[in-house]
Design an enzyme around this catalytic site. Structure first.
Site, PDB file in Angstrom:
ATOM      1  N   ARG A 186       0.851  -1.194   0.000  1.00  0.00           N
ATOM      2  CA  ARG A 186       0.000   0.000   0.000  1.00  0.00           C
ATOM      3  C   ARG A 186       0.877   1.231   0.000  1.00  0.00           C
ATOM      4  NH1 ARG A 186      -3.460  -2.742   4.595  1.00  0.00           N
ATOM      5  NH2 ARG A 186      -1.370  -3.544   4.852  1.00  0.00           N
ATOM      6  N   SER A 197      -7.881  -4.466   6.649  1.00  0.00           N
ATOM      7  CA  SER A 197      -8.918  -5.220   7.364  1.00  0.00           C
ATOM      8  C   SER A 197      -9.202  -4.563   8.705  1.00  0.00           C
ATOM      9  CB  SER A 197      -8.480  -6.666   7.578  1.00  0.00           C
ATOM     10  OG  SER A 197      -8.222  -7.288   6.354  1.00  0.00           O
TER      11      SER A 197
HETATM   12  P1  ADP Z   1      -0.978  -9.956   7.012  1.00  0.00           P
HETATM   13  O1  ADP Z   1      -1.457 -10.082   8.417  1.00  0.00           O
HETATM   14  O2  ADP Z   1      -0.185 -11.091   6.500  1.00  0.00           O
HETATM   15  O3  ADP Z   1      -0.381  -8.611   6.674  1.00  0.00           O
HETATM   16  P2  ADP Z   1      -3.320  -9.130   5.599  1.00  0.00           P
HETATM   17  O4  ADP Z   1      -4.533  -9.921   5.350  1.00  0.00           O
HETATM   18  O5  ADP Z   1      -3.479  -7.897   6.418  1.00  0.00           O
HETATM   19  O6  ADP Z   1      -2.318 -10.131   6.200  1.00  0.00           O
HETATM   20  O7  ADP Z   1      -2.649  -8.751   4.228  1.00  0.00           O
HETATM   21  C1  ADP Z   1      -2.192  -9.723   3.323  1.00  0.00           C
HETATM   22  C2  ADP Z   1      -1.393  -9.036   2.238  1.00  0.00           C
HETATM   23  O8  ADP Z   1      -2.249  -8.145   1.531  1.00  0.00           O
HETATM   24  C3  ADP Z   1      -0.239  -8.181   2.738  1.00  0.00           C
HETATM   25  O9  ADP Z   1       0.799  -8.264   1.790  1.00  0.00           O
HETATM   26  C4  ADP Z   1      -0.805  -6.798   2.774  1.00  0.00           C
HETATM   27  O10 ADP Z   1       0.200  -5.806   2.620  1.00  0.00           O
HETATM   28  C5  ADP Z   1      -1.710  -6.844   1.563  1.00  0.00           C
HETATM   29  N1  ADP Z   1      -2.804  -5.896   1.632  1.00  0.00           N
HETATM   30  C6  ADP Z   1      -3.715  -5.720   2.606  1.00  0.00           C
HETATM   31  N2  ADP Z   1      -4.567  -4.717   2.323  1.00  0.00           N
HETATM   32  C7  ADP Z   1      -4.181  -4.248   1.110  1.00  0.00           C
HETATM   33  C8  ADP Z   1      -4.617  -3.189   0.266  1.00  0.00           C
HETATM   34  N3  ADP Z   1      -5.617  -2.385   0.611  1.00  0.00           N
HETATM   35  N4  ADP Z   1      -3.978  -3.011  -0.894  1.00  0.00           N
HETATM   36  C9  ADP Z   1      -2.926  -3.801  -1.212  1.00  0.00           C
HETATM   37  N5  ADP Z   1      -2.446  -4.781  -0.474  1.00  0.00           N
HETATM   38  C10 ADP Z   1      -3.057  -5.008   0.678  1.00  0.00           C
END
Ligand code: ADP
Length: 169
Positions: free
Chosen positions: A90, A128
Site C-alpha cells: 500500500r 482489514s
Molecule cells: P498480514 O497479516 O499477512 O499482513 P493481511 O490480510 O493484512 O495479512 O494482508 C495480506 C497481504 O495483503 C499483505 O501483503 C498486505 O500488505 C496486503 N494488503 C492488505 N490490504 C491491502 C490493500 N488495501 N492493498 C494492497 N495490499 C493489501
C-alpha cells in the site's frame, strides 16, 4: 505451470486484497489465496470463517483457489509447488516489514521469489483492521468489502457488542 501463493490473515478479505488477487491471477497460471493461522494475532473471524468468505468472494475466478495453513509460509508454498509468494504493497509504511519478511523467506527458501504488487490508489488506505473499526462504530463499508463480507462483519460486530454486554445497558 506457474503457481503463486498469496498468504495473509484476510480477517476479513477486502477490496484491496481482491485488487491484488486480480492483478496476480493475470501473471500466474494458478493463485492460491491462503489464510495463515497465526495464534499471535487476535482475529475477529476464525480461520474457517475467513476461508469461507474467501471462497464465496473468489468463486468466479477460475485460476484462483483458497486454502488455509499453519506453520511457515515457505513450507506451505513448497508443499503446493509454488514458485512465488505474492504480497500487496500500500504505502511506504508496508515496505520495511515486507522487505524484512521477504529477505527472511529468501534465506530459508532461495527458490521462492516474493512478488510485490501495488494496489490501486483508491485502496491504499484500506486495511482489514480499518474496516473492522469502521463497522464497530456503524460506519459504511459497502464500497470497501464485497457484500457477503459486509454482512458477515455486521453479524460479527453485533455478536461482539452482545458478548460485551452492550445490549444490556
Ligand atoms: P498480514 O497479516 O499477512 O499482513 P493481511 O490480510 O493484512 O495479512 O494482508 C495480506 C497481504 O495483503 C499483505 O501483503 C498486505 O500488505 C496486503 N494488503 C492488505 N490490504 C491491502 C490493500 N488495501 N492493498 C494492497 N495490499 C493489501
Amino acid at each position: 505451470m506457474k503457481i503463486a501463493v498469496y498468504p495473509g490473515s484476510f480477517d476479513p478479505i477486502t477490496n484491496g486484497h481482491i485488487d491484488i488477487i486480480q492483478r496476480s491471477r493475470h501473471l500466474f497460471d494458478k493463485v492460491i489465496v491462503a489464510v495463515a493461522h497465526n495464534p499471535e494475532k487476535k482475529a475477529w473471524f476464525t480461520v474457517d470463517e475467513r476461508l469461507e468468505l474467501l471462497k464465496e468472494t473468489l468463486k468466479d475466478y477460475p485460476n484462483v483457489t483458497c486454502d488455509s495453513f499453519s506453520g511457515l509460509t515457505v513450507a506451505y508454498a513448497r508443499k503446493v509447488g509454488a514458485s512465488a509468494l505474492i504480497r500487496g504493497l500500500r504505502a511506504i509504511s508496508d515496505f520495511e516489514n515486507e522487505f524484512m519478511m521477504a529477505l527472511m523467506n529468501r534465506n530459508i527458501a532461495p527458490e521462492l521469489e516474493t512478488v510485490f504488487l501495488m494496489t490501486s490508489t483508491e485502496y491504499t488506505f484500506l486495511s482489514s483492521s480499518a474496516v473492522k473499526e469502521l463497522v464497530l462504530f456503524g460506519g459504511p463499508v459497502s464500497s470497501l468489502v464485497p457484500p457477503v463480507v459486509a454482512e458477515a462483519l455486521a453479524r460479527k460486530a453485533k455478536e461482539r457488542f452482545n458478548s460485551e454486554g452492550g445490549d444490556k445497558e
